[in-house]
Design an enzyme around this catalytic site. Structure first.
Site, mmCIF file in Angstrom:
data_model
loop_
_atom_site.group_PDB
_atom_site.id
_atom_site.type_symbol
_atom_site.label_atom_id
_atom_site.label_comp_id
_atom_site.label_asym_id
_atom_site.label_seq_id
_atom_site.Cartn_x
_atom_site.Cartn_y
_atom_site.Cartn_z
ATOM 1 N N GLU A 44 0.836 -1.194 0.000
ATOM 2 C CA GLU A 44 0.000 0.000 0.000
ATOM 3 C C GLU A 44 0.873 1.247 0.000
ATOM 4 O OE1 GLU A 44 -4.075 -1.584 2.198
ATOM 5 O OE2 GLU A 44 -2.756 -0.194 3.282
ATOM 6 N N CYS A 45 0.686 2.100 -0.976
ATOM 7 C CA CYS A 45 1.316 3.421 -1.059
ATOM 8 C C CYS A 45 2.840 3.328 -1.041
ATOM 9 C CB CYS A 45 0.786 4.330 0.048
ATOM 10 S SG CYS A 45 0.940 6.085 -0.336
ATOM 11 N N ALA A 46 3.490 3.449 0.103
ATOM 12 C CA ALA A 46 4.943 3.295 0.153
ATOM 13 C C ALA A 46 5.356 1.942 -0.401
ATOM 14 C CB ALA A 46 5.443 3.448 1.587
#
Length: 465
Positions: free
Chosen positions: A341-343
């Site tokens: 997720e994201c990073a």
């Protein structure tokens, strides 16, 4: 009987809620209380400071991401063993998810501090930034106290007060509407904590300075807030059975023993919910936390969780750990499940701001000028190790990076509608990899965690782990 709580809220963002809430947690703990800290909304950063002050994990209460029905149980779960809880609000007291139309509007917006306070039956202590306020403060407080009958204002803490005379005038305004003043804080700029583009720097990154900041907040609140009055104002939260991760995972749990799931941590991957690890454990995972800046991939890892954080601040160090990058790419090629997720999505790209990443996804990423922020009502577009196509979730975007090349849509993970109604396709399903900018709360989607651990179990058998 459930643990008594107070909710720290404010008329608007920037009023000093985090300083007061963190300091109150620390001051109550120093006075001998066992304090359970909570944060309303999806924020990952404030709970880190709460956790430092409390000596136990800070947790989130987000009705949008987990459903209003789960919040009392999650509160009961997170406050086990404590005698008081401090819940820090989000934005202004009545601010939350923006309704799709005026007909959807209610006094307390979905996801707002007011909604959570009403669900818990807990009183609100309103932190008011006193700069520019005088007698008219009474009118503001009257409005907040009467706007929603389900929300009770239990007192006021005056922040950034300019002088003793200023405090006297403000106390009189509070008395005019029958609200007790529980504390008066002066203007203490030295308590500011360094921030960056998405808010405060996470406590795990800020290190010793974070501890010093929490100590300063604790001392400030202890010296200027009536702790006995706060404890007296606290009310037992709505009774509910504690949330149970094993019950939530249920039939989706692994069936063939324990399996190792690697969970990225350290300064670059600080965004996560405490319930995620608890659900992984309940589903049959032995969670191995490691720091991608310096550590190798855990040897027995049969699945990898890459949560959110600030990889753009650590891109050079992440790139320098070539052994880990190669190991992740090799094991993903062999079929290891990955939840990013994201990073985590950024770590799987070819490059991030010109620094080599794992190359699992044939895209490049860079830091951008625009902040992408908000809740998303998403539908899974592709079967994956976590979701089945057509499954609906509510998630949250919170990033300032962007994908700049190679963003193919045929393997998109999610679809949703923009505020203007345009279709959006986002994220990737690449073999056993699910990677997206969208943050989800595992407590709101326990079945996905169970499926993920079962996928890890299958990989472990095929890979000989």
């Amino acid at each position: 009987m459930s643990v008594p709580a107070v909710v720290i809220a404010a008329p608007a963002s920037g009023s000093g809620k985090t300083t007061v809430a963190t300091g109150l947690v620390g001051a109550l703990r120093a006075a001998g209380h066992r304090v359970a800290p909570f944060k309303v909304g999806p924020d990952y950063i404030d709970p880190g400071y709460h956790g430092l002050a409390a000596g136990r994990p800070g947790r989130n209460l987000d009705t949008v991401l987990v459903g209003a029905e789960r919040v009392p149980g999650l509160y009961a779960h997170g406050s086990v063993g404590c005698d008081i809880a401090v819940v820090e609000g989000v934005m202004g007291l009545f601010d939350g998810k923006i309704a799709a139309s005026d007909t959807d509007a209610t006094p307390s917006a979905e996801g707002s501090t007011a909604q959570v306070a009403a669900l818990l039956g807990a009183p609100v202590i309103l932190v008011v930034d006193a700069r520019g306020h005088s007698q008219s403060l009474a009118a503001l407080l009257h409005g907040f106290a009467t706007y929603d009958p389900a929300v009770r204002i239990g007192g006021v803490i005056l922040n950034r007060v300019g002088s003793d005379r200023h405090a006297e005038v403000l106390r009189a305004a509070c008395a005019r509407v029958g609200l007790p003043v529980l504390g008066v804080l002066g203007r203490m700029d030295e308590l500011s904590v360094p921030s960056r583009h998405l808010g405060l720097i996470p406590a795990v990154e800020h290190g010793v300075a974070a501890v010093s900041a929490v100590d300063a907040m604790t001392s400030l609140v202890a010296a200027n807030v009536d702790l006995d009055a706060v404890v007296a104002a606290a009310r037992s939260a709505t009774a509910a059975p504690p949330w149970d991760p094993a019950t939530e995972v249920g039939e989706f749990a692994a069936t063939d023993g324990r399996v190792c799931v690697a969970l990225a941590g350290g300064p670059a991957f600080t965004f996560g919910y405490a319930e995620h690890r608890e659900l992984l454990d309940a589903a049959g995972a032995d969670v191995a936390v490691f720091d991608p800046l310096i550590d190798p991939l855990p040897e027995k890892a049969a699945a990898l969780v890459l949560p959110g954080g600030f990889p753009e601040e650590h891109a050079a160090e992440l790139s320098a750990n070539t052994g880990l990058r190669a190991a992740v790419a090799e094991r993903v090629a062999a079929g290891m499940p990955v939840h990013a997720e994201c990073a985590g999505l950024l770590y799987l790209t070819r490059t991030l701001d010109g620094h080599d990443m794992t190359g699992v996804l044939d895209v490049a990423a860079e830091f951008g000028r625009t902040l992408t922020l908000g809740y998303r009502e998403a539908v899974a577009l592709t079967d994956s190790s976590l979701w089945t196509a057509g499954e609906r979730v509510t998630g949250h975007e919170f990033h300032r990076t962007q994908l700049v090349s190679g963003a193919a849509t045929e393997t998109s993970a999610w679809g949703w509608r923009s505020w203007a109604g345009a279709p959006v396709r986002e994220g990737f399903v690449h073999g056993t990899v699910h990677a997206s900018y969208l943050h989800t709360h595992p407590a709101g989607n326990p079945q996905a965690i169970g499926r993920f651990v079962r996928a890890a179990e299958r990989f472990a058998k095929s890979y000989g782990r």
